[in-house]
Design a protein around this motif. Structure first.
Motif: not given
Length: 238
Positions: A101-130
């Motif tokens: 939903k967030y991406i449907t509302l975003a209208d600028n680069w900073a709203t996206i680039d600000y995101l700081k994900f917590k990557f783990t060995k279990d979710n990295k591959a899931k993020f790549i698929e996403y």
């Protein structure tokens, strides 16, 4: 700072929260400057990033999902607060639902680039698929998010082939902010995986803007040798 730790956020809390945000603003001049830099249609408050981080931290100590479910999106600062809270969600599938939903509302680069994900060995591959899904999004800043996720994971060699495939799929991309993110991603790939990037560049399918901007970014980088900066010019398109 106001007490932002709540057991439940409701619509009745929105006006209180927005009035509180206004008290954190650095003033009209700074707000106008922020709006020019970010290039958003939303009004800006120029709240320092350290203060935004503090606000996110406070809200996250309570029922922050009820805050997110209000989808307060009046000021640019609201978007970064929402993004910060989405990154606090530990369950990947639930986090993905909010990002969708967030991406449907975003209208600028900073709203996206600000995101700081917590990557783990279990979710990295899931993020790549996403990221592979996002790159096909109808929303430009959804596509940018896909590239930013790749950027954050480009130091992971096991994903390099997939990242190159994602980058290579955007030949027909026309959005400036998506192409810039792609160039940024590939410049970073060059500094972290030079040999594979050179192999990729010999048979890439990038558009002219992206390859030339990638080369420009590499030539501006102190992490790229002088000889490589000269060699990269051989891939420049006229």
């Amino acid at each position: 700072m106001e007490n932002l730790v709540k057991e439940l956020w409701t619509k009745e809390d929105v006006s209180f929260f927005q009035e509180f945000l206004k008290t954190q603003s650095k003033g009209k001049d700074k707000s106008m400057w922020e709006q020019r830099i970010v290039n958003t249609k939303l009004p800006c408050l120029a709240i320092p990033s350290s203060k935004i981080k503090e606000i996110v931290s406070q809200i996250s100590k309570g029922d922050f999902l009820s805050f997110l479910n209000l989808w307060i999106w009046e000021y640019h600062s609201n978007t970064t607060i929402n993004g910060g809270l989405i990154c606090k969600i530990k369950d990947f599938n639930l986090q993905k639902q909010y990002l969708d939903k967030y991406i449907t509302l975003a209208d600028n680069w900073a709203t996206i680039d600000y995101l700081k994900f917590k990557f783990t060995k279990d979710n990295k591959a899931k993020f790549i698929e996403y990221a592979k899904q996002l790159i096909k999004s109808e929303y430009a800043f959804g596509r940018r998010l896909g590239l930013i996720i790749c950027l954050k994971l480009c130091g992971e060699n096991q994903f390099s082939d997939e990242i190159f495939q994602i980058a290579n799929s955007l030949k027909e991309e026309t959005d400036y902010y998506v192409n810039m993110a792609n160039a940024w991603l590939l410049a970073e790939m060059f500094t972290k995986n030079r040999e594979k990037t050179l192999v990729f560049l010999k048979n890439h399918n990038l558009n002219k803007f992206t390859i030339n901007k990638m080369i420009s970014k590499c030539r501006d980088s102190f992490r790229v040798s002088k000889s490589d900066k000269e060699f990269l010019l051989s891939f420049k398109q006229k």
